[in-house]
Design an enzyme around this catalytic site. Structure first.
Site, PDB file in Angstrom:
ATOM      1  N   HIS A 160       0.942  -1.556  -0.219  1.00 15.67           N
ATOM      2  CA  HIS A 160       0.034  -0.009  -0.099  1.00 15.67           C
ATOM      3  C   HIS A 160       0.718   1.482  -0.356  1.00 15.67           C
ATOM      4  O   HIS A 160       2.090   1.475   0.801  1.00 15.67           O
ATOM      5  CB  HIS A 160      -0.553  -0.261   1.223  1.00 15.67           C
ATOM      6  CG  HIS A 160      -2.532  -0.966   0.698  1.00 15.67           C
ATOM      7  ND1 HIS A 160      -3.530  -0.155   1.604  1.00 15.67           N
ATOM      8  CD2 HIS A 160      -2.372  -2.185   0.369  1.00 15.67           C
ATOM      9  CE1 HIS A 160      -4.370  -1.064   0.952  1.00 15.67           C
ATOM     10  NE2 HIS A 160      -3.536  -2.472   0.487  1.00 15.67           N
ATOM     11  N   TYR A 197      -9.329   5.571   6.386  1.00 15.72           N
ATOM     12  CA  TYR A 197      -9.900   5.607   7.646  1.00 15.72           C
ATOM     13  C   TYR A 197     -10.746   7.363   8.053  1.00 15.72           C
ATOM     14  O   TYR A 197     -10.784   7.823   7.085  1.00 15.72           O
ATOM     15  CB  TYR A 197      -8.533   6.629   8.203  1.00 15.72           C
ATOM     16  CG  TYR A 197      -7.671   5.745   8.906  1.00 15.72           C
ATOM     17  CD1 TYR A 197      -6.691   5.298   7.467  1.00 15.72           C
ATOM     18  CD2 TYR A 197      -7.328   4.787  10.125  1.00 15.72           C
ATOM     19  CE1 TYR A 197      -5.403   3.632   7.950  1.00 15.72           C
ATOM     20  CE2 TYR A 197      -6.452   4.253  10.448  1.00 15.72           C
ATOM     21  CZ  TYR A 197      -5.510   3.516   9.798  1.00 15.72           C
ATOM     22  OH  TYR A 197      -4.571   2.465   9.571  1.00 15.72           O
ATOM     23  N   PRO A 217      -5.578   1.044  18.252  1.00 13.89           N
ATOM     24  CA  PRO A 217      -4.966   0.487  16.916  1.00 13.89           C
ATOM     25  C   PRO A 217      -5.208   1.028  15.601  1.00 13.89           C
ATOM     26  O   PRO A 217      -4.922   0.775  14.548  1.00 13.89           O
ATOM     27  CB  PRO A 217      -6.100  -0.665  16.330  1.00 13.89           C
ATOM     28  CG  PRO A 217      -7.421  -0.541  17.667  1.00 13.89           C
ATOM     29  CD  PRO A 217      -6.309  -0.708  18.656  1.00 13.89           C
ATOM     30  N   LYS A 223       0.279   0.654  14.926  1.00 13.04           N
ATOM     31  CA  LYS A 223       1.519   1.146  15.578  1.00 13.04           C
ATOM     32  C   LYS A 223       1.407  -0.772  16.431  1.00 13.04           C
ATOM     33  O   LYS A 223       2.563  -0.832  17.330  1.00 13.04           O
ATOM     34  CB  LYS A 223       1.673   1.700  16.115  1.00 13.04           C
ATOM     35  CG  LYS A 223       1.789   3.139  15.554  1.00 13.04           C
ATOM     36  CD  LYS A 223       2.947   2.208  14.652  1.00 13.04           C
ATOM     37  CE  LYS A 223       2.475   3.541  13.301  1.00 13.04           C
ATOM     38  NZ  LYS A 223       3.446   2.885  12.410  1.00 13.04           N
ATOM     39  N   TYR A 235       3.365   7.007  10.149  1.00 14.86           N
ATOM     40  CA  TYR A 235       2.459   5.300   9.809  1.00 14.86           C
ATOM     41  C   TYR A 235       3.833   4.466   9.076  1.00 14.86           C
ATOM     42  O   TYR A 235       3.150   3.214   9.346  1.00 14.86           O
ATOM     43  CB  TYR A 235       1.268   6.130   8.517  1.00 14.86           C
ATOM     44  CG  TYR A 235       0.451   4.761   8.690  1.00 14.86           C
ATOM     45  CD1 TYR A 235       0.616   4.051   7.267  1.00 14.86           C
ATOM     46  CD2 TYR A 235      -0.752   5.258   9.572  1.00 14.86           C
ATOM     47  CE1 TYR A 235      -0.633   2.849   7.734  1.00 14.86           C
ATOM     48  CE2 TYR A 235      -1.745   3.921   9.235  1.00 14.86           C
ATOM     49  CZ  TYR A 235      -1.753   3.109   8.388  1.00 14.86           C
ATOM     50  OH  TYR A 235      -2.113   1.772   8.507  1.00 14.86           O
TER      51      TYR A 235
HETATM   52  P1  FAS Z   1       0.062 -11.712  22.005  1.00 17.03           P
HETATM   53  O1  FAS Z   1      -0.465 -10.434  22.743  1.00 17.03           O
HETATM   54  O2  FAS Z   1      -0.238 -11.146  20.734  1.00 17.03           O
HETATM   55  O3  FAS Z   1       1.385 -12.701  22.381  1.00 17.03           O
HETATM   56  C1  FAS Z   1       0.862 -12.437  23.711  1.00 17.03           C
HETATM   57  C2  FAS Z   1       1.626 -14.456  23.974  1.00 17.03           C
HETATM   58  O4  FAS Z   1       1.480 -14.509  25.296  1.00 17.03           O
HETATM   59  C3  FAS Z   1      -0.846 -14.559  23.858  1.00 17.03           C
HETATM   60  O5  FAS Z   1      -0.451 -15.785  22.950  1.00 17.03           O
HETATM   61  C4  FAS Z   1      -0.872 -15.487  24.841  1.00 17.03           C
HETATM   62  O6  FAS Z   1      -1.581 -16.581  24.524  1.00 17.03           O
HETATM   63  C5  FAS Z   1       0.346 -15.967  25.371  1.00 17.03           C
HETATM   64  N1  FAS Z   1       0.269 -16.086  27.212  1.00 17.03           N
HETATM   65  C6  FAS Z   1       0.032 -14.673  27.831  1.00 17.03           C
HETATM   66  N2  FAS Z   1      -0.025 -15.631  28.856  1.00 17.03           N
HETATM   67  C7  FAS Z   1       1.132 -16.540  29.377  1.00 17.03           C
HETATM   68  C8  FAS Z   1       1.745 -17.184  30.147  1.00 17.03           C
HETATM   69  N3  FAS Z   1       1.350 -17.046  31.269  1.00 17.03           N
HETATM   70  N4  FAS Z   1       2.010 -17.719  30.145  1.00 17.03           N
HETATM   71  C9  FAS Z   1       2.605 -18.205  28.230  1.00 17.03           C
HETATM   72  N5  FAS Z   1       2.013 -17.643  27.327  1.00 17.03           N
HETATM   73  C10 FAS Z   1       0.785 -16.683  28.008  1.00 17.03           C
HETATM   74  N6  FAS Z   1      -2.116  -3.889  16.612  1.00 17.03           N
HETATM   75  C11 FAS Z   1      -2.454  -3.610  15.066  1.00 17.03           C
HETATM   76  O7  FAS Z   1      -0.907  -2.848  15.107  1.00 17.03           O
HETATM   77  N7  FAS Z   1      -3.755  -2.926  14.767  1.00 17.03           N
HETATM   78  C12 FAS Z   1      -4.665  -3.873  15.018  1.00 17.03           C
HETATM   79  O8  FAS Z   1      -6.207  -3.664  13.806  1.00 17.03           O
HETATM   80  C13 FAS Z   1      -4.697  -4.578  16.517  1.00 17.03           C
HETATM   81  N8  FAS Z   1      -5.950  -5.004  17.063  1.00 17.03           N
HETATM   82  C14 FAS Z   1      -6.352  -5.552  17.757  1.00 17.03           C
HETATM   83  C15 FAS Z   1      -6.746  -6.422  18.720  1.00 17.03           C
HETATM   84  C16 FAS Z   1      -7.084  -7.337  19.706  1.00 17.03           C
HETATM   85  C17 FAS Z   1      -8.661  -7.285  20.424  1.00 17.03           C
HETATM   86  C18 FAS Z   1      -5.794  -6.787  20.497  1.00 17.03           C
HETATM   87  C19 FAS Z   1      -5.795  -7.774  21.818  1.00 17.03           C
HETATM   88  C20 FAS Z   1      -5.143  -6.076  19.882  1.00 17.03           C
HETATM   89  C21 FAS Z   1      -4.792  -5.686  18.130  1.00 17.03           C
HETATM   90  N9  FAS Z   1      -3.661  -5.418  18.537  1.00 17.03           N
HETATM   91  C22 FAS Z   1      -3.793  -4.654  17.140  1.00 17.03           C
HETATM   92  C23 FAS Z   1      -2.790  -5.388  18.879  1.00 17.03           C
HETATM   93  C24 FAS Z   1      -1.616  -6.570  18.932  1.00 17.03           C
HETATM   94  O9  FAS Z   1      -2.006  -6.944  16.938  1.00 17.03           O
HETATM   95  C25 FAS Z   1      -0.743  -6.529  19.337  1.00 17.03           C
HETATM   96  O10 FAS Z   1       0.497  -5.379  19.307  1.00 17.03           O
HETATM   97  C26 FAS Z   1       0.308  -7.642  18.834  1.00 17.03           C
HETATM   98  O11 FAS Z   1      -0.453  -8.713  19.244  1.00 17.03           O
HETATM   99  C27 FAS Z   1       1.628  -7.776  20.172  1.00 17.03           C
HETATM  100  O12 FAS Z   1       2.015  -9.566  20.056  1.00 17.03           O
HETATM  101  P2  FAS Z   1       2.533 -10.300  21.339  1.00 17.03           P
HETATM  102  O13 FAS Z   1       3.596  -8.618  22.024  1.00 17.03           O
HETATM  103  O14 FAS Z   1       2.989 -11.284  21.168  1.00 17.03           O
HETATM  104  O15 FAS Z   1       1.689  -9.936  22.374  1.00 17.03           O
HETATM  105  C1  PHB Z   2      -6.525  -4.164   9.790  1.00 17.44           C
HETATM  106  O1  PHB Z   2      -6.380  -4.525   9.115  1.00 17.44           O
HETATM  107  O2  PHB Z   2      -6.948  -4.650  10.978  1.00 17.44           O
HETATM  108  C2  PHB Z   2      -6.166  -2.647  10.483  1.00 17.44           C
HETATM  109  C3  PHB Z   2      -5.553  -1.553   9.437  1.00 17.44           C
HETATM  110  C4  PHB Z   2      -5.752  -0.237  10.364  1.00 17.44           C
HETATM  111  C5  PHB Z   2      -5.170  -0.364  11.619  1.00 17.44           C
HETATM  112  C6  PHB Z   2      -5.490  -1.165  12.866  1.00 17.44           C
HETATM  113  C7  PHB Z   2      -6.535  -2.572  12.012  1.00 17.44           C
HETATM  114  O3  PHB Z   2      -5.163   1.101  11.351  1.00 17.44           O
END
Ligand code: FAS
Ligand code: PHB
Length: 389
Positions: free
Chosen positions: A72, A200, A292, A296, A384
């Site tokens: 993109h 957006y 989100p 980032k 971005y």
């Molecule tokens: P994660 O939370 O992905 O992974 C942590 C892992 O540790 C999980 O698999 C969990 O099961 C495990 N864990 C937890 N406790 C543990 C324990 N005690 N023992 C062993 N394992 C354990 N970011 C964006 O950039 N764009 C988005 O649109 C976006 N949407 C999101 C929507 C939701 C609902 C959430 C919660 C986050 C979103 N994020 C988004 C942010 C997300 O992408 C995170 O930044 C990303 O998952 C970070 O990755 P990790 O640091 O690996 O953490």
């Molecule tokens: C997504 O595609 O899930 C997405 C893209 C951009 C954002 C947040 C979520 O800023």
């Protein structure tokens, strides 16, 4: 049992760190609370910065991304019934790649399995011991049996609700948090994306985002009340509301269909300092959360992994300590800039319940300045696509 680095958490942070360390001959054991399928069932981020792509290339895990990811060159901002484009590539020379976090995680699990690196799933009661000494170890329960792993270092990659951050004494930790008065209701639908770029949207009814995963899979979000639950929103109600929040030309083209995933994510900004305590290093959501809006979350997890894996490599390859000693300082410097951008971009696009008429005028002037001013667009684009590591 003994290993060099125990990684707690098998999300993108832990998996990417494990793959990069393996690529440089550093042994890890990864502990994941859930099953692999459970982890892969989470629908989260969609946009990867070039820095993240570079790390996946370094880890040898970028093949499918290059085949199936979407480059993109810019994004659309919808405001006041119209839309304007921000040209990332023209302003910074750098695009972003749209490729779902689920696919990144799948590729990383496949790669970890292929190299035979050890992963323990469905672990419980993970505990960190002796992190502030020279001989840390981790204990956990799996299948009803307790296990112990001695190690040199522990990487806390276990997300916001994990145990790693809590292992740092309250007297050492400083936490900063902002809770937003709304959430994002997101759906995944097997429909063609409404536009070839992300949209957006700031609208009087609230924020909306039109995103995608591929040419047949769309991802849409609308700002919703914190009291809402996904069950409160039928697919019909979601599509109707989304159409009200995007420009008419977009609403008319929108192809609707049944949701195959529907969830609400609360929004918060959160940072814990420091991100190191002795031989324990926090990475990704274990240390920080962003709304989100600026895409980032996943991308700051990647820059943490960059700083940590280069510090660990320098330690093992050249007995250098500076990379590890400066990990927290370097990671936080980039994280706070991502926190600022995510907070600012969220303030630009969402309707806030306590917003005064003056606040609204400021928001509209801020968007108009972004629309009309090249310097502001360049600053937006640089944030971005990802600030330098
Ligand atoms: P994660 O939370 O992905 O992974 C942590 C892992 O540790 C999980 O698999 C969990 O099961 C495990 N864990 C937890 N406790 C543990 C324990 N005690 N023992 C062993 N394992 C354990 N970011 C964006 O950039 N764009 C988005 O649109 C976006 N949407 C999101 C929507 C939701 C609902 C959430 C919660 C986050 C979103 N994020 C988004 C942010 C997300 O992408 C995170 O930044 C990303 O998952 C970070 O990755 P990790 O640091 O690996 O953490
Ligand atoms: C997504 O595609 O899930 C997405 C893209 C951009 C954002 C947040 C979520 O800023």
């Amino acid at each position: 049992m003994r290993t060099q680095v125990v990684i707690i958490g098998g999300g993108p942070s832990g998996l990417l760190l494990g793959q990069l360390l393996h690529a440089h001959g550093i042994e890890t054991v990864l502990l994941e609370r859930r099953t692999r399928d459970y982890v892969l069932g989470r629908i989260r981020a969609g946009v990867l910065e070039a820095g993240f792509v570079g790390l996946l290339e370094e880890a040898g895990v970028a093949g499918r991304l290059h085949r199936e990811g979407f480059r993109h060159a810019g994004t659309q901002i919808a405001f006041d019934g119209g839309m304007f484009h921000i040209d990332f590539e023209g302003l910074t020379g750098t695009p972003v790649v749209v490729y779902g976090q689920t696919e990144v995680t799948r590729d990383l699990y496949d790669a970890r399995e292929k190299v035979g690196a050890r992963t323990e799933f469905e672990v419980d009661h993970v505990e960190i011991h002796g992190a502030d000494g020279d001989a840390p170890h981790v204990t956990y329960v799996q299948g009803g049996r307790e296990h112990k792993i001695a190690c040199d270092f522990i990487a806390g990659c276990d997300g916001f609700h994990g145990v790693s951050r809590q292992a740092i004494p309250l007297g050492v930790r400083r936490e900063y948090e902002k809770i937003y008065p709304f959430g994002w209701l997101g759906i995944l639908s097997e429909t063609p994306p409404v536009h070839d770029e992300l949209i957006y949207a700031n609208s009087a009814r609230g924020f909306a985002l039109c995103s995608m995963r591929n040419e047949k899979l769309s991802r849409y979000y609308i700002q919703c009340a914190l009291s809402d639950s996904p069950e409160d929103w039928s697919d019909t109600a979601f599509w109707q509301e989304l159409k009200r929040r995007v420009p008419e030309e977009i609403a008319e083209k929108l192809v609707t269909g049944p949701s195959i995933e529907k969830s609400i994510a609360p929004l918060r900004s959160f940072v814990t300092e420091p991100m190191r305590w002795g031989r324990l290093f926090l990475c990704g959501d274990a240390a920080h959360i962003v709304p989100p809006t600026g895409a980032k979350g996943l991308n700051t997890a990647a820059s943490d992994v960059h700083y940590l894996h280069t510090g660990l490599r320098a330690f093992y390859e050249a007995s250098e300590h500076e990379g590890l000693d400066r990990y927290s300082e370097k990671a936080l410097a980039r994280i706070w800039k991502a926190e600022r951008f995510s907070w600012w971009f969220s303030s630009l696009l969402h309707q806030y319940p306590d917003q005064s008429e003056f606040d609204l005028k400021m928001q509209q002037a801020d968007i108009a300045f972004l629309r009309d001013n090249a310097a502001q667009q360049k600053a937006f684009a640089e944030n971005y696509v990802g600030l330098p590591y």
